[in-house]
Design a protein around this motif. Sequence first.
Motif, PDB file in Angstrom:
ATOM      1  N   UNK A  48       0.775  -1.252  -0.086  1.00 60.81           N
ATOM      2  CA  UNK A  48       0.089   0.054   0.093  1.00 60.81           C
ATOM      3  C   UNK A  48       0.801   1.161  -0.052  1.00 60.81           C
ATOM      4  N   UNK A  49       0.221   2.355   0.080  1.00 59.27           N
ATOM      5  CA  UNK A  49       0.889   3.692  -0.038  1.00 59.27           C
ATOM      6  C   UNK A  49       1.288   4.053   1.582  1.00 59.27           C
ATOM      7  N   UNK A  50       2.631   4.308   1.720  1.00 61.32           N
ATOM      8  CA  UNK A  50       2.785   4.703   2.939  1.00 61.32           C
ATOM      9  C   UNK A  50       3.314   6.276   3.103  1.00 61.32           C
ATOM     10  N   UNK A  51       3.413   6.867   4.473  1.00 61.06           N
ATOM     11  CA  UNK A  51       3.763   8.100   4.306  1.00 61.06           C
ATOM     12  C   UNK A  51       4.279   8.265   6.030  1.00 61.06           C
ATOM     13  N   UNK A  52       5.280   9.072   6.404  1.00 57.36           N
ATOM     14  CA  UNK A  52       5.420   9.465   7.885  1.00 57.36           C
ATOM     15  C   UNK A  52       4.273  10.024   8.383  1.00 57.36           C
ATOM     16  N   UNK A  53       3.907   9.844   9.742  1.00 55.77           N
ATOM     17  CA  UNK A  53       2.864  10.232  10.248  1.00 55.77           C
ATOM     18  C   UNK A  53       2.970  11.821  10.218  1.00 55.77           C
ATOM     19  N   UNK A  54       3.937  12.619  10.185  1.00 58.90           N
ATOM     20  CA  UNK A  54       3.837  13.887  10.340  1.00 58.90           C
ATOM     21  C   UNK A  54       3.652  14.687   8.787  1.00 58.90           C
ATOM     22  N   UNK A  55       3.147  13.539   7.926  1.00 61.89           N
ATOM     23  CA  UNK A  55       2.873  14.222   6.573  1.00 61.89           C
ATOM     24  C   UNK A  55       1.303  14.444   6.535  1.00 61.89           C
ATOM     25  N   UNK A  56       0.580  13.873   7.457  1.00 65.02           N
ATOM     26  CA  UNK A  56      -0.903  13.860   7.903  1.00 65.02           C
ATOM     27  C   UNK A  56      -1.561  13.162   6.476  1.00 65.02           C
ATOM     28  N   UNK A  57      -1.177  11.921   6.110  1.00 64.46           N
ATOM     29  CA  UNK A  57      -1.888  11.489   4.837  1.00 64.46           C
ATOM     30  C   UNK A  57      -2.824  10.339   5.692  1.00 64.46           C
ATOM     31  N   UNK A  58      -4.004  10.620   6.019  1.00 62.81           N
ATOM     32  CA  UNK A  58      -4.899   9.625   6.674  1.00 62.81           C
ATOM     33  C   UNK A  58      -5.872   8.575   5.684  1.00 62.81           C
ATOM     34  N   UNK A  76      -2.026   3.022   3.971  1.00 65.05           N
ATOM     35  CA  UNK A  76      -3.245   2.824   3.233  1.00 65.05           C
ATOM     36  C   UNK A  76      -3.005   1.595   2.648  1.00 65.05           C
ATOM     37  N   UNK A  77      -3.477   0.519   2.883  1.00 71.04           N
ATOM     38  CA  UNK A  77      -3.527  -0.703   2.114  1.00 71.04           C
ATOM     39  C   UNK A  77      -4.376  -0.869   0.934  1.00 71.04           C
ATOM     40  N   UNK A  78      -3.960  -1.032  -0.228  1.00 68.40           N
ATOM     41  CA  UNK A  78      -4.499  -1.315  -1.566  1.00 68.40           C
ATOM     42  C   UNK A  78      -6.007  -1.972  -1.220  1.00 68.40           C
ATOM     43  N   UNK A  79      -5.798  -3.138  -0.730  1.00 61.40           N
ATOM     44  CA  UNK A  79      -6.911  -4.058  -0.513  1.00 61.40           C
ATOM     45  C   UNK A  79      -8.119  -3.337   0.055  1.00 61.40           C
ATOM     46  N   UNK A  80      -7.764  -2.381   1.262  1.00 67.57           N
ATOM     47  CA  UNK A  80      -8.876  -1.840   2.013  1.00 67.57           C
ATOM     48  C   UNK A  80      -9.669  -0.754   1.147  1.00 67.57           C
ATOM     49  N   UNK A  81      -9.296  -0.406  -0.022  1.00 67.33           N
ATOM     50  CA  UNK A  81      -9.988   0.636  -0.864  1.00 67.33           C
ATOM     51  C   UNK A  81     -10.346   0.354  -2.144  1.00 67.33           C
ATOM     52  N   UNK A  82      -9.868  -0.915  -2.620  1.00 65.79           N
ATOM     53  CA  UNK A  82     -10.046  -1.179  -4.096  1.00 65.79           C
ATOM     54  C   UNK A  82      -9.920  -2.822  -4.133  1.00 65.79           C
ATOM     55  N   UNK A  83     -11.093  -3.724  -4.223  1.00 66.94           N
ATOM     56  CA  UNK A  83     -11.040  -5.036  -4.049  1.00 66.94           C
ATOM     57  C   UNK A  83     -10.264  -5.656  -5.165  1.00 66.94           C
ATOM     58  N   UNK A  84     -10.316  -5.006  -6.400  1.00 66.63           N
ATOM     59  CA  UNK A  84      -9.514  -5.419  -7.512  1.00 66.63           C
ATOM     60  C   UNK A  84      -8.186  -5.399  -7.356  1.00 66.63           C
ATOM     61  N   UNK A  85      -7.649  -4.649  -6.409  1.00 64.78           N
ATOM     62  CA  UNK A  85      -6.169  -4.592  -6.034  1.00 64.78           C
ATOM     63  C   UNK A  85      -5.693  -5.535  -4.926  1.00 64.78           C
ATOM     64  N   UNK A  86      -6.775  -6.266  -4.529  1.00 62.66           N
ATOM     65  CA  UNK A  86      -6.397  -7.437  -3.525  1.00 62.66           C
ATOM     66  C   UNK A  86      -5.856  -8.440  -4.370  1.00 62.66           C
ATOM     67  N   UNK A  87      -4.584  -8.488  -4.851  1.00 59.88           N
ATOM     68  CA  UNK A  87      -4.359  -9.609  -5.894  1.00 59.88           C
ATOM     69  C   UNK A  87      -2.941 -10.355  -5.000  1.00 59.88           C
ATOM     70  N   UNK A  88      -2.647 -11.448  -5.854  1.00 52.42           N
ATOM     71  CA  UNK A  88      -1.550 -12.260  -5.035  1.00 52.42           C
ATOM     72  C   UNK A  88      -0.256 -11.956  -5.303  1.00 52.42           C
ATOM     73  N   UNK A  89       0.243 -11.104  -4.207  1.00 53.59           N
ATOM     74  CA  UNK A  89       1.900 -10.891  -4.579  1.00 53.59           C
ATOM     75  C   UNK A  89       2.584 -11.243  -3.121  1.00 53.59           C
ATOM     76  N   UNK A  90       3.557 -12.313  -3.058  1.00 56.09           N
ATOM     77  CA  UNK A  90       4.029 -12.875  -4.318  1.00 56.09           C
ATOM     78  C   UNK A  90       3.490 -14.406  -4.506  1.00 56.09           C
ATOM     79  N   UNK A  91       3.947 -14.988  -5.765  1.00 58.30           N
ATOM     80  CA  UNK A  91       3.131 -16.248  -6.068  1.00 58.30           C
ATOM     81  C   UNK A  91       4.304 -17.118  -6.349  1.00 58.30           C
TER      82      UNK A  91
END
Length: 357
Positions: free
Chosen positions: A145-155, A233-248
């Motif tokens: 998912x997309x990650x940011x230091x907490x001081x960037x306030x990306x919630x 922000x995990x991709x799978x929590x916002x878009x089910x099509x992005x809950x894919x298998x990685x790795x395989x």
Amino acid sequence: MGVKKTVTLLLSSMLLLTVAGCGGGNNSGNAGASAPAAGNSTAAPDASAAAPTDAPKALTPVKIALDWTPNTNHTGLYAAKELGYYAEEGLDVQIVQPGAAGSDTMVTSGEAQFGISAQEALTLARLQDVPLVSIAAIIQHNTSGFAAPKDRNIKTPKDFEGKTYGGWGSPAEQAAMKAIMDPEGGDVSKVKLVNIGEADFFTAVKRDIDFAWIFYAWTGVEAELRGEPLDMLYLKDYAPQLDYYTPVLTTSEKEIAEHPEVVKAFLKATSKGYQYAIDHPEEAATVLSDAVPDLDPKLVLASQKWLSPKYKDDAPRWGEQKLEIWKNYADWMYGLKLLDKPLDAESTFTNEFLPES
């Protein structure tokens, strides 16, 4: 374990067509299977000498190519090797790093019988008629998912607006960002995109970016150990099509056709290795650290504790794959015109060789 490496795999899969027709080399999977035990060729022809039943059974050499440097995505492989599970199945498994060619190319050419890849890479490869098949999902749900230091306030994804994203210039990045921003009322055009090349996440966020795409099991856990907490922000929590298998785990159609017993034996032992990591995360971390001394043992242990429950998660057995997961991701990519044609998802993976739960 970086997302950057995953997209590198996507790009390298474009090269697979040049080797897909080579095919040769898979017979190496059985090289030595019928060879005499060491020293037998010089034994005296005395009937009382070592009887055939006394001779050690020759193991079948097998090579698996990793997708990246060793990490906790790979613990089950090392556990299966170090605890003797592969030997119990008659296999002598060599775990190797992929090098410049990449694991997909190594498996397609027959240089390795098995490899570690990702659903994104296999989707592109199959659409180029590259005969790779996914035989097990190492982790049941997408932990990136997309990650940011907490001081960037990306919630939330909408908070990406006005911020700087550090990536590597793949269209898939902006597409994934848009997929999770749109439902939140965000506008991806308001995100500044910069290419950070090979820069380390921790260096980049201190230098010139606000957020990046990571796998939490490694980079996120490392941030915890550094005392640098992240908003994730995990991709799978916002878009089910992005809950894919990685790795395989992958193999080739040729290996399946010519050596199905090797594929079955490999997956039986590998499943046992990952089950060991699920049941005994601390011991499994020690196995990986001992096998790969260059790794930070504190990071390995913390990562293993975080990741072990996620290998199987809600699946009926480790490695299980669902058609809808393969289809949803490919259909989404096709809808964005990032794929030239729909994917034949049914031919891209198989659960056939997994042991019964």
